[in-house]
Design an enzyme around this catalytic site. Structure first.
Site, PDB file in Angstrom:
ATOM      1  N   LYS A 170     -10.240-112.199  22.784  1.00  0.00           N
ATOM      2  CA  LYS A 170     -10.347-110.973  23.576  1.00  0.00           C
ATOM      3  C   LYS A 170     -11.846-110.714  23.712  1.00  0.00           C
ATOM      4  O   LYS A 170     -12.490-110.205  22.806  1.00  0.00           O
ATOM      5  CB  LYS A 170      -9.664-109.806  22.852  1.00  0.00           C
ATOM      6  N   GLY A 201      -9.330-107.577  28.467  1.00  0.00           N
ATOM      7  CA  GLY A 201      -8.770-106.231  28.328  1.00  0.00           C
ATOM      8  C   GLY A 201      -9.680-105.303  27.560  1.00  0.00           C
ATOM      9  O   GLY A 201     -10.788-105.673  27.169  1.00  0.00           O
ATOM     10  N   GLY A 203     -10.843-102.814  24.446  1.00  0.00           N
ATOM     11  CA  GLY A 203     -10.799-102.893  22.993  1.00  0.00           C
ATOM     12  C   GLY A 203      -9.662-102.113  22.355  1.00  0.00           C
ATOM     13  O   GLY A 203      -8.864-102.681  21.597  1.00  0.00           O
ATOM     14  N   PRO A 204      -9.551-100.818  22.661  1.00  0.00           N
ATOM     15  CA  PRO A 204      -8.511-100.027  21.988  1.00  0.00           C
ATOM     16  C   PRO A 204      -7.086-100.416  22.384  1.00  0.00           C
ATOM     17  O   PRO A 204      -6.133 -99.977  21.745  1.00  0.00           O
ATOM     18  CB  PRO A 204      -8.812 -98.591  22.437  1.00  0.00           C
ATOM     19  N   GLU A 245     -18.964-109.529  11.923  1.00  0.00           N
ATOM     20  CA  GLU A 245     -20.403-109.598  12.206  1.00  0.00           C
ATOM     21  C   GLU A 245     -20.769-108.272  12.843  1.00  0.00           C
ATOM     22  O   GLU A 245     -20.399-108.007  13.985  1.00  0.00           O
ATOM     23  CB  GLU A 245     -20.710-110.738  13.188  1.00  0.00           C
ATOM     24  N   CYS A 279     -28.121-108.131  17.554  1.00  0.00           N
ATOM     25  CA  CYS A 279     -27.810-107.518  16.260  1.00  0.00           C
ATOM     26  C   CYS A 279     -28.846-107.875  15.201  1.00  0.00           C
ATOM     27  O   CYS A 279     -29.089-107.113  14.292  1.00  0.00           O
ATOM     28  CB  CYS A 279     -26.408-107.895  15.821  1.00  0.00           C
ATOM     29  N   GLU A 371     -28.889 -98.410  14.154  1.00  0.00           N
ATOM     30  CA  GLU A 371     -29.056 -99.479  15.136  1.00  0.00           C
ATOM     31  C   GLU A 371     -29.111 -98.854  16.531  1.00  0.00           C
ATOM     32  O   GLU A 371     -28.168 -98.201  16.954  1.00  0.00           O
ATOM     33  CB  GLU A 371     -27.899-100.467  15.045  1.00  0.00           C
TER      34      GLU A 371
HETATM   35  P1  NAP Z   1     -17.563-102.565  20.209  1.00  0.00           P
HETATM   36  O1  NAP Z   1     -16.775-101.479  20.852  1.00  0.00           O
HETATM   37  O2  NAP Z   1     -17.492-102.718  18.742  1.00  0.00           O
HETATM   38  O3  NAP Z   1     -17.139-103.928  20.952  1.00  0.00           O
HETATM   39  C1  NAP Z   1     -16.968-105.204  20.365  1.00  0.00           C
HETATM   40  C2  NAP Z   1     -15.627-105.792  20.772  1.00  0.00           C
HETATM   41  O4  NAP Z   1     -14.560-105.101  20.115  1.00  0.00           O
HETATM   42  C3  NAP Z   1     -15.318-105.686  22.261  1.00  0.00           C
HETATM   43  O5  NAP Z   1     -14.559-106.797  22.674  1.00  0.00           O
HETATM   44  C4  NAP Z   1     -14.495-104.414  22.299  1.00  0.00           C
HETATM   45  O6  NAP Z   1     -13.751-104.250  23.472  1.00  0.00           O
HETATM   46  C5  NAP Z   1     -13.639-104.594  21.076  1.00  0.00           C
HETATM   47  N1  NAP Z   1     -13.033-103.365  20.570  1.00  0.00           N
HETATM   48  C6  NAP Z   1     -13.407-102.076  20.799  1.00  0.00           C
HETATM   49  N2  NAP Z   1     -12.577-101.232  20.154  1.00  0.00           N
HETATM   50  C7  NAP Z   1     -11.650-101.980  19.522  1.00  0.00           C
HETATM   51  C8  NAP Z   1     -10.527-101.681  18.692  1.00  0.00           C
HETATM   52  N3  NAP Z   1     -10.194-100.430  18.391  1.00  0.00           N
HETATM   53  N4  NAP Z   1      -9.798-102.704  18.211  1.00  0.00           N
HETATM   54  C9  NAP Z   1     -10.118-103.976  18.493  1.00  0.00           C
HETATM   55  N5  NAP Z   1     -11.164-104.324  19.271  1.00  0.00           N
HETATM   56  C10 NAP Z   1     -11.930-103.336  19.774  1.00  0.00           C
HETATM   57  O7  NAP Z   1     -19.090-102.427  20.600  1.00  0.00           O
HETATM   58  P2  NAP Z   1     -19.668-101.771  21.928  1.00  0.00           P
HETATM   59  O8  NAP Z   1     -18.973-100.492  22.248  1.00  0.00           O
HETATM   60  O9  NAP Z   1     -19.605-102.789  22.975  1.00  0.00           O
HETATM   61  O10 NAP Z   1     -21.165-101.475  21.490  1.00  0.00           O
HETATM   62  C11 NAP Z   1     -21.477-100.303  20.717  1.00  0.00           C
HETATM   63  C12 NAP Z   1     -22.525-100.593  19.677  1.00  0.00           C
HETATM   64  O11 NAP Z   1     -22.097-101.651  18.837  1.00  0.00           O
HETATM   65  C13 NAP Z   1     -23.867-101.064  20.203  1.00  0.00           C
HETATM   66  O12 NAP Z   1     -24.680-100.037  20.600  1.00  0.00           O
HETATM   67  C14 NAP Z   1     -24.413-101.810  19.025  1.00  0.00           C
HETATM   68  O13 NAP Z   1     -25.016-100.940  18.117  1.00  0.00           O
HETATM   69  C15 NAP Z   1     -23.188-102.417  18.400  1.00  0.00           C
HETATM   70  N6  NAP Z   1     -22.991-103.827  18.803  1.00  0.00           N
HETATM   71  C16 NAP Z   1     -23.269-104.793  17.904  1.00  0.00           C
HETATM   72  C17 NAP Z   1     -23.117-106.113  18.266  1.00  0.00           C
HETATM   73  C18 NAP Z   1     -23.403-107.224  17.310  1.00  0.00           C
HETATM   74  O14 NAP Z   1     -23.714-108.316  17.749  1.00  0.00           O
HETATM   75  N7  NAP Z   1     -23.298-107.029  16.023  1.00  0.00           N
HETATM   76  C19 NAP Z   1     -22.694-106.451  19.544  1.00  0.00           C
HETATM   77  C20 NAP Z   1     -22.395-105.438  20.436  1.00  0.00           C
HETATM   78  C21 NAP Z   1     -22.544-104.138  20.045  1.00  0.00           C
HETATM   79  P3  NAP Z   1     -14.444-103.427  24.668  1.00  0.00           P
HETATM   80  O15 NAP Z   1     -15.411-104.363  25.264  1.00  0.00           O
HETATM   81  O16 NAP Z   1     -13.338-103.074  25.593  1.00  0.00           O
HETATM   82  O17 NAP Z   1     -15.103-102.219  24.069  1.00  0.00           O
END
Ligand code: NAP
Ligand code: MG
Length: 464
Positions: A170, A201, A203-204, A245, A279, A371
């Protein structure tokens, strides 16, 4: 590229179960460039069933054959290099040079490394009167972020396939087109049906259904700490393996005697690359008080080269842009000094943020702890090495870092005391085989190289 309007499940593109779609936006000009289907729990369930059905045969495939298919996959990706780079530019906003060198080049290197590892890894070990078999964990759920759209996918799928696992991916809602290209490459490489499956799709919805699916054996997630915590809890309750990660707030520690100009220049480049959406970025620069003013001036001058819309791209979406600008405002409100950049948008169109350098940052400030995930560097002053170490280790994160000193030995001695998963010594080069992952709240588990492969294996001991 033309977007697929279905899911890649069981070796073919199939219509999605629902009718909702996700608009993919180019963050440089805010134009919608494509739509992809928004997966439902039904799509996820179909994909997991396909992965489960394919598992016994794939797990029993000799490692040399899995290696040959990974080589074919690498070659299919290499054939698509230009298209991959263009797609990453279109959906992430990465400047073309970065899209080619990093977003395409690095995943190719990692794919190649797992083709080699599948062929050479020892899936059996002798301990006394036991033979220990390293067997695939089973069906893997891979949930990836948008910041390195292909690399994050490869860093999970390649070792999983090398290990003999099957996968449901996903990808992030912001970057599904690169994931669809990856699925095309998997298909053309001849990977058997059901070994790799893609559900685009939200995330939530799709992500949540996948992480919670009872027939998934391991969840590998990269993204925010908030979502990672939730996925870890769900996996824990189901006694399921999990790899996380998460975020970082890595320290770039410049010890007295280091080549200051080089350490500052490399440090700024490290954060500005990918618009700070990395990250492992060294977002805290730690400088001895005697060199502090000189370092601040060098940093301000270095950052001027990153012209928005030219050398530095936009952030991925409007939400991230707002979030990062909010952090810059918070830094100012808490008393840090802006020496370059600022909170106002540099261009009228596109989700750009001004490359920003903060001086007079103290360890307790929000911009020194959280972050930001944008092109923002905080420069902190330290009194002596003990003080530097306390600051370096003084966040909840521990993903990466750097130490610069006159001699490698002094830098290594300092690095040994850092609570973090990777440290670059005096500008050490990226190693695609070195384990990557976090101490503390930066995560659980390791990716890349043999350590990354081991995450997808479980052991069985036979006694003689
Ligand atoms: P995120 O919401 O954690 O997204 C990562 C992945 O998880 C995406 O595929 C996301 O789908 C999915 N996801 C979201 N909610 C979920 C849930 N409840 N259950 C299962 N999967 C779920 O991160 P983001 O909103 O894109 O970014 C927010 C912050 O996260 C950034 O500002 C940064 O600080 C951090 N971040 C860290 C990394 C890293 O490499 N460690 C990478 C990206 C972001 P969707 O795309 O639909 O949200
Ligand atoms: Mg999200």
């Amino acid at each position: 590229m033309k977007a697929h309007d279905g899911m890649y499940i069981g070796g073919q593109w199939r219509p999605a179960a629902g009718t909702d779609t996700i608009a993919v936006v180019n963050p440089a000009d805010e134009q919608v460039i494509a739509h992809v289907p928004a997966g439902t729990p039904e799509d996820v369930d179909a994909a997991v069933r396909a992965a489960r059905a394919a598992l016994p045969a794939w797990a029993a495939t000799p490692p040399a054959e899995r290696a040959a298919l990974l080589t074919a996959l690498r070659d299919e990706l290499a054939r698509r290099q230009d298209l991959i780079a263009q797609t990453v530019t279109a959906e992430l906003g990465a400047p073309p040079g970065l899209a080619r060198a990093v977003h395409t080049g690095m995943p190719l290197m990692v794919a190649g490394s797992y083709a080699d590892l599948a062929a050479t890894y020892s899936f059996e070990e002798r301990i006394g009167n036991s033979t220990v078999l390293m067997e695939p964990v089973g069906v893997v759920a891979a949930i990836t972020p948008w910041n390195y759209p292909l690399h994050q996918v490869i860093a999970k799928v390649a070792p999983a396939l090398a290990a003999g696992c099957t996968v449901v991916l996903k990808p992030a809602e912001d970057t599904p087109l690169t994931a669809q290209l990856f699925a095309e490459a998997v298909h053309d490489a001849g990977v058997p049906a059901g070994v790799f499956n893609l559900v685009t799709g939200l995330g939530p919805v799709a992500g949540q259904a996948l992480a919670a699916h009872e027939d998934v054996d391991l969840v590998s997630f990269t993204g925010s700490t908030a979502v990672g915590r939730q996925i870890g809890a769900t996996a824990g309750a189901a006694i399921k393996r999990v790899a996380l990660e998460l975020g970082g707030k890595s320290a770039n520690v410049i010890l007295p005697g280091a080549d200051l100009a080089k350490a500052v220049a490399v440090g700024i480049a490290n954060v500005m690359s990918n618009s700070g959406q990395t990250c492992s970025a060294w977002t805290r620069m730690l400088v001895h008080r005697d060199q502090y003013d000189e370092a601040v001036a060098l940093a301000a001058a270095a950052v001027a080269a990153y012209v928005p819309g030219d050398r530095i791209g936009p952030l991925v979406n409007a939400g991230q842009q707002q979030r990062v600008r909010g952090y810059i405002e918070k830094g100012i409100a808490e008393g840090a000094r802006v020496v370059a950049g600022g909170p106002d948008a540099p261009l009228e169109t596109g989700y750009y943020v001004r490359p920003t350098v903060f001086a007079d940052v103290t360890p307790g400030m929000t911009i020194a702890q959280e972050e930001i995930f944008g092109p923002v560097v905080s420069i902190l002053k330290y009194e002596d090495e003990e003080d530097a170490l306390a600051i370096a280790n003084g966040t909840v994160y521990g993903l990466a870092g750097a130490v610069w000193a006159a001699q490698d030995e002094a830098a290594v001695a300092f690095a040994r005391r850092m609570d973090t998963g990777q440290v670059d010594i005096n500008g050490g080069r990226f190693n695609p085989l070195a384990p990557f992952g976090g101490y503390k709240q930066s995560g659980v588990g390791r990716e890349l190289g043999p350590h990354g492969l081991a995450e997808y294996l479980q052991t069985k001991s036979l006694q003689f």
